[in-house]
Design a protein around this motif. Structure first.
Motif, PDB file in Angstrom:
ATOM      1  N   ARG A  98      -0.928   8.573  15.442  1.00 49.66           N
ATOM      2  CA  ARG A  98       0.360   8.256  14.988  1.00 49.66           C
ATOM      3  C   ARG A  98       1.147   8.882  15.594  1.00 49.66           C
ATOM      4  NH1 ARG A  98       0.322   9.988   9.211  1.00 49.66           N
ATOM      5  NH2 ARG A  98      -1.717  11.351   9.803  1.00 49.66           N
ATOM      6  N   MET A 101      -2.327   4.372   3.431  1.00 52.85           N
ATOM      7  CA  MET A 101      -1.733   4.318   4.807  1.00 52.85           C
ATOM      8  C   MET A 101      -2.335   5.443   5.702  1.00 52.85           C
ATOM      9  SD  MET A 101       1.678   3.614   6.825  1.00 52.85           S
ATOM     10  CE  MET A 101       1.958   5.261   7.085  1.00 52.85           C
ATOM     11  N   GLN A 102      -2.207   6.722   5.382  1.00 51.61           N
ATOM     12  CA  GLN A 102      -2.689   7.979   5.857  1.00 51.61           C
ATOM     13  C   GLN A 102      -4.140   7.890   6.103  1.00 51.61           C
ATOM     14  OE1 GLN A 102      -0.742  11.452   4.573  1.00 51.61           O
ATOM     15  NE2 GLN A 102       1.377  10.986   5.674  1.00 51.61           N
ATOM     16  N   ARG A 103      -4.597   7.614   4.803  1.00 52.90           N
ATOM     17  CA  ARG A 103      -6.256   7.705   4.854  1.00 52.90           C
ATOM     18  C   ARG A 103      -6.863   6.571   5.735  1.00 52.90           C
ATOM     19  NH1 ARG A 103      -5.426   9.371  -0.660  1.00 52.90           N
ATOM     20  NH2 ARG A 103      -5.448   7.194  -1.267  1.00 52.90           N
ATOM     21  N   SER A 149       0.810  -1.214   0.077  1.00 52.27           N
ATOM     22  CA  SER A 149      -0.086  -0.027  -0.201  1.00 52.27           C
ATOM     23  C   SER A 149       0.900   1.303   0.137  1.00 52.27           C
ATOM     24  CB  SER A 149      -0.856  -0.112   1.271  1.00 52.27           C
ATOM     25  OG  SER A 149      -0.118   0.019   2.263  1.00 52.27           O
ATOM     26  N   SER A 150       0.387   2.340  -0.674  1.00 51.42           N
ATOM     27  CA  SER A 150       1.056   3.531  -0.709  1.00 51.42           C
ATOM     28  C   SER A 150       1.008   4.415   0.856  1.00 51.42           C
ATOM     29  CB  SER A 150       0.506   4.537  -1.706  1.00 51.42           C
ATOM     30  OG  SER A 150      -0.719   4.997  -1.549  1.00 51.42           O
ATOM     31  N   ARG A 151       1.697   5.386   0.896  1.00 52.21           N
ATOM     32  CA  ARG A 151       1.647   6.140   2.077  1.00 52.21           C
ATOM     33  C   ARG A 151       0.487   6.802   2.181  1.00 52.21           C
ATOM     34  NH1 ARG A 151       4.269   7.823   6.465  1.00 52.21           N
ATOM     35  NH2 ARG A 151       6.032   6.587   5.785  1.00 52.21           N
ATOM     36  N   ALA A 152      -0.169   7.329   0.920  1.00 52.04           N
ATOM     37  CA  ALA A 152      -1.408   8.139   1.040  1.00 52.04           C
ATOM     38  C   ALA A 152      -2.587   7.271   1.556  1.00 52.04           C
ATOM     39  CB  ALA A 152      -1.662   8.558  -0.327  1.00 52.04           C
TER      40      ALA A 152
END
Lengths: 208, 556
Positions: free
Chosen positions: B449, B438-440, B433-436
């Motif tokens: 976090r 993960m943040q979502r 998964s991308s960081r975006a």
């Protein structure tokens, strides 16, 4: 003393002089008061301007400190391609260069569409910062683990941009077989997910 | 400069007084020539106010008592007293002189005035006609009250004797500083004359007769006790009146002393000699020196021109004050205006200088056409992103290799690695998964976090070189796991699968024959889950250490 008792000719000059003095005095005071008010207003106006420009100057001094503190780093980041448009072509060319150098059995890449990255950092006063993430799937077949270290080091040194390894899966191709020393045959298969980050600054209408 | 007129009935004297000095003396006789000269004298300086000091035989003094009342009642009582003694005269006055000690404690008053103003009439007409400012008409005996402190006679009963003209003798009786009675004795001849060698001689007998008559009258009026010894002060030149003192030296009822006029004049501050051989200069000096002593008898109608003079002076003074005040204020305003103008000029110069410096700085900082705060925010943002980029599976692989080197029976087959804020996430489907994303996900879960991110790795491997000794294989695996846990690199080391899983919940079967070797290898596999915080830029080692310690605690 009643008004009829007053002999006006005895006091008329004194009275006239008194009235004249009063008028002259009033005129002089009014005139000088006007001058004073005008001078004071002018002084206030210039003092306000001075205060304003002194505030601007102090702010500029603070900005200058900030500027001197961060401008070199900013220039470096801009030169590295972190700030500005993403450098897809540069990334692809770099992977090709790495492959030319290492002669890897397998090097495949897949670049996914760019997506915006939410940021928590405080925004500047007038501009707007936009962060973007571009995911890249990198599939490698390498002879040994050392190739992976080399590839990572080359990417970090030469890449036009900032990347993060989000995830990685390293698998021995054949568990039971002994290590092959054939440069065309991979001993390890690696699938890595990289995220390339770029930052863009959306300028305000005024600064444009 | 003041102008003093002295009227003794048979003549009018005039002086100009300035700073204790009499000058410009003139004498006018009460005839047509005298009046004309007097008028001319006044018109020489028509604006100078005059004070008329009178020593007239027509002047009467009446000591009286009235009820002690206040306000309008007092005024009515005093008016009635004035009317009682001077019904027709305008030149009159009443003075309060304290209260009686016994009885009703009445108010003691002295009503005085001119019973007939005929003598003064012509003089006053000339003054009025020429609109000369008359400060007031002053009574000489009343002025005498002010002389008593100077001769130290204010606290006793004293008979003051003085001569203001050659033929008259003024005798005033004062009780503790207040005039009670006064009389002017008029003689046909001069009381003081010159002898053959030119030195002045007093006719002591005439004077003594007058004084004794006065003392008898005082006693008859009960102003003096019969046996009382009275203080007699004779003002004049000591050498002239010395015979008088000698004559009275044997008199038990009188204590006579001569007060030298020259000496008294010095005490009064008179500069130079007295204007005449008599005493009017002494009283004139008192009148001119005391500003509060302006009038005894003159009504307001006579002083009308003096009021004009006062008004004129007041207007001049007001004009001067207005001019001075306005000048001062104007000067102050102009001075401040010039100061403010200077300040404004300085401020304007400063503004220009600041703007110049600002302009230079702005030119310097326009390289990127960005304000410094945008540059700073951008650098900070990128620094944050760079912190993420430090994590690498190769670091973990290197640390793992160090431990594997000491355990040759352990083989690593697979390594799945990811970074995540939740160290309970297992590498698998979400590993890519991308960081975006993960943040979502973190926002959806409202995850905290602040604890940072973790490297999470699943290690798959197998055991070799243990022969058919299952137990040894398991012990070697546990040694390997212990080594990982004690390496200090991991906050969590979790065994997902041990070789030869002896979990009571799992099934087990075996083949002890030759074909069992392959099966044995396949059953000697293991799976481990490792986690550790992503190292920070400067405190990475500390974070790893603390993570390892917390991992050890969890394991413990």
């Amino acid at each position: 003393m009643k008004p009829d008792d007053v002999e006006w000719d005895l006091v008329q000059w004194s009275l006239l002089i008194a009235v004249l003095c009063a008028v002259l005095g009033f005129a002089a005071v009014s005139f000088s008061g006007g001058m004073l008010e005008e001078a004071y207003n002018g002084y206030q106006r210039h003092r306000n301007q001075l205060n304003q420009v002194a505030r601007d100057y102090r702010a500029a001094q603070d900005d200058r400190v900030l500027y001197e503190q961060y401008v070199q780093r900013f220039a470096e980041l801009q030169a590295r391609g972190v700030i500005g448009e993403e450098q897809r072509l540069a990334w692809v060319e770099l992977l090709r260069e790495i492959n030319d150098q290492l002669k890897l059995p397998v090097l495949r890449y897949e670049i996914h569409p760019r997506q915006s990255l939410p940021i928590d950092n405080p925004q500047p006063r007038d501009e707007k910062l936009l962060a973007y993430e571009t995911s890249m799937t990198l599939s490698l077949g390498v002879l040994h683990e050392g190739d992976l270290f080399t590839i990572e080091q080359l990417l970090r040194e030469r890449a036009q941009g900032l990347f993060e390894t989000r995830g990685c899966e390293i698998v021995r191709t054949e568990r039971s077989a002994t290590v092959q020393f054939n440069p065309r045959r991979a001993n390890l298969e690696t699938h890595c997910q990289l995220s390339w980050y770029t930052v863009q600054i959306e300028r305000s209408a005024e600064s444009r | 400069m003041r102008r003093l007129l002295f009227c003794s009935g048979n003549r009018m004297l005039a002086f100009d007084w300035s700073g204790g000095h009499f000058g410009n003396a003139a004498c006018f006789s009460p005839d047509d020539d005298g009046y004309r000269e007097f008028e001319q004298y006044l018109l020489d300086v028509p604006r100078r106010p005059v004070t008329l000091l009178v020593d007239l035989i027509e002047e009467e003094f009446h000591a009286d008592n009235v009820p002690f009342v206040h306000g309008r009642d007092r005024k009515a009582v005093l008016d009635r007293a004035l009317a009682k003694y001077f019904r027709t005269s305008e030149l009159r006055a009443v003075r309060l002189q304290g209260r009686e000690r016994g009885g009703r404690k009445d108010q003691q008053i002295c009503v005085s005035g001119l019973g007939s103003a005929t003598i003064l009439k012509r003089w006053l007409e000339i003054i009025k006609r020429n609109r000369i400012a008359l400060r007031g008409v002053v009574s000489l005996p009343l002025v005498g009250e002010l002389l008593l402190p100077l001769i130290k006679a204010e606290k006793q009963r004293v008979l003051l004797v003085s001569q203001q003209s050659p033929e008259t003798l003024r005798q005033s009786f004062y009780d503790h500083g207040h005039l009670k009675l006064s009389r002017l004795a008029h003689h046909r001849s001069e009381l003081v004359s010159s002898d053959a060698d030119g030195s002045p001689t007093v006719y002591a007998n005439h004077m003594l007769a007058d004084i004794r008559n006065t003392l008898l009258f005082l006693k008859s009026q009960r102003l003096l006790q019969r046996s009382e010894r009275v203080e007699l002060c004779v003002i004049g030149k000591r050498e002239i009146y010395a015979p008088l003192e000698a004559e009275l030296s044997g008199d038990e009822s009188v204590n006579c002393r001569i007060v030298d006029s020259a000496e008294l004049a010095r005490k009064l501050g008179l500069r130079g000699a007295l204007p005449t051989p008599f005493c009017e200069g002494l009283f004139g000096q008192l009148v001119c020196r005391r500003r509060d002593l302006a009038n005894h008898y003159a009504p307001w109608s006579m002083r009308r021109h003096f009021a004009h003079t006062l008004a004129r002076r007041g207007l001049w003074m007001a004009s001067a004050a207005v001019l001075l005040g306005a000048g001062g204020l104007t000067g102050h305003n102009l001075y401040n205006a010039s100061l403010y103008t200077d300040y404004a000029l300085q401020a304007r110069t400063e503004v220009s200088r600041y703007r110049q410096v600002l302009s230079e700085q702005t030119q310097e900082s326009t390289r990127f056409n960005l304000p410094p705060d945008a540059i700073k925010s951008t650098v900070k943002l990128v620094s944050g992103l760079q912190a993420y980029s430090r994590a690498s599976p190769l670091h973990l692989l290197g640390d793992l290799a160090t431990v594997v080197d000491r355990h040759p029976q352990v083989e690593i087959h697979t390594l799945s690695w990811l970074t995540h804020f939740d160290d309970n996430v297992l590498p698998g489907s979400r590993a890519l998964s991308s960081r975006a994303e993960m943040q979502r996900q973190a926002e959806r879960q409202k995850a905290d976090r602040d604890g940072g991110e973790f490297e999470i790795a699943r290690i798959g491997g197998g055991m070799t070189g243990f022969g058919n000794n299952y137990r040894q294989s398991v012990e070697l695996f546990h040694d390997f796991v212990d080594a990982l846990r004690h390496s200090g690199h991991y906050s969590r080391v979790l065994v997902e699968k041990t070789p030869f899983d002896m979990n009571p919940g799992a099934g087990i079967s075996g083949d002890s024959g030759d074909s069992g070797a392959v099966e044995l290898r396949s059953r000697a596999t293991f799976s481990l889950l490792l986690a550790r915080p992503v190292a920070g830029p400067t405190d990475g080692a500390a974070q790893v250490d603390s993570g390892a310690a917390s991992g050890a605690r969890r394991q413990g």
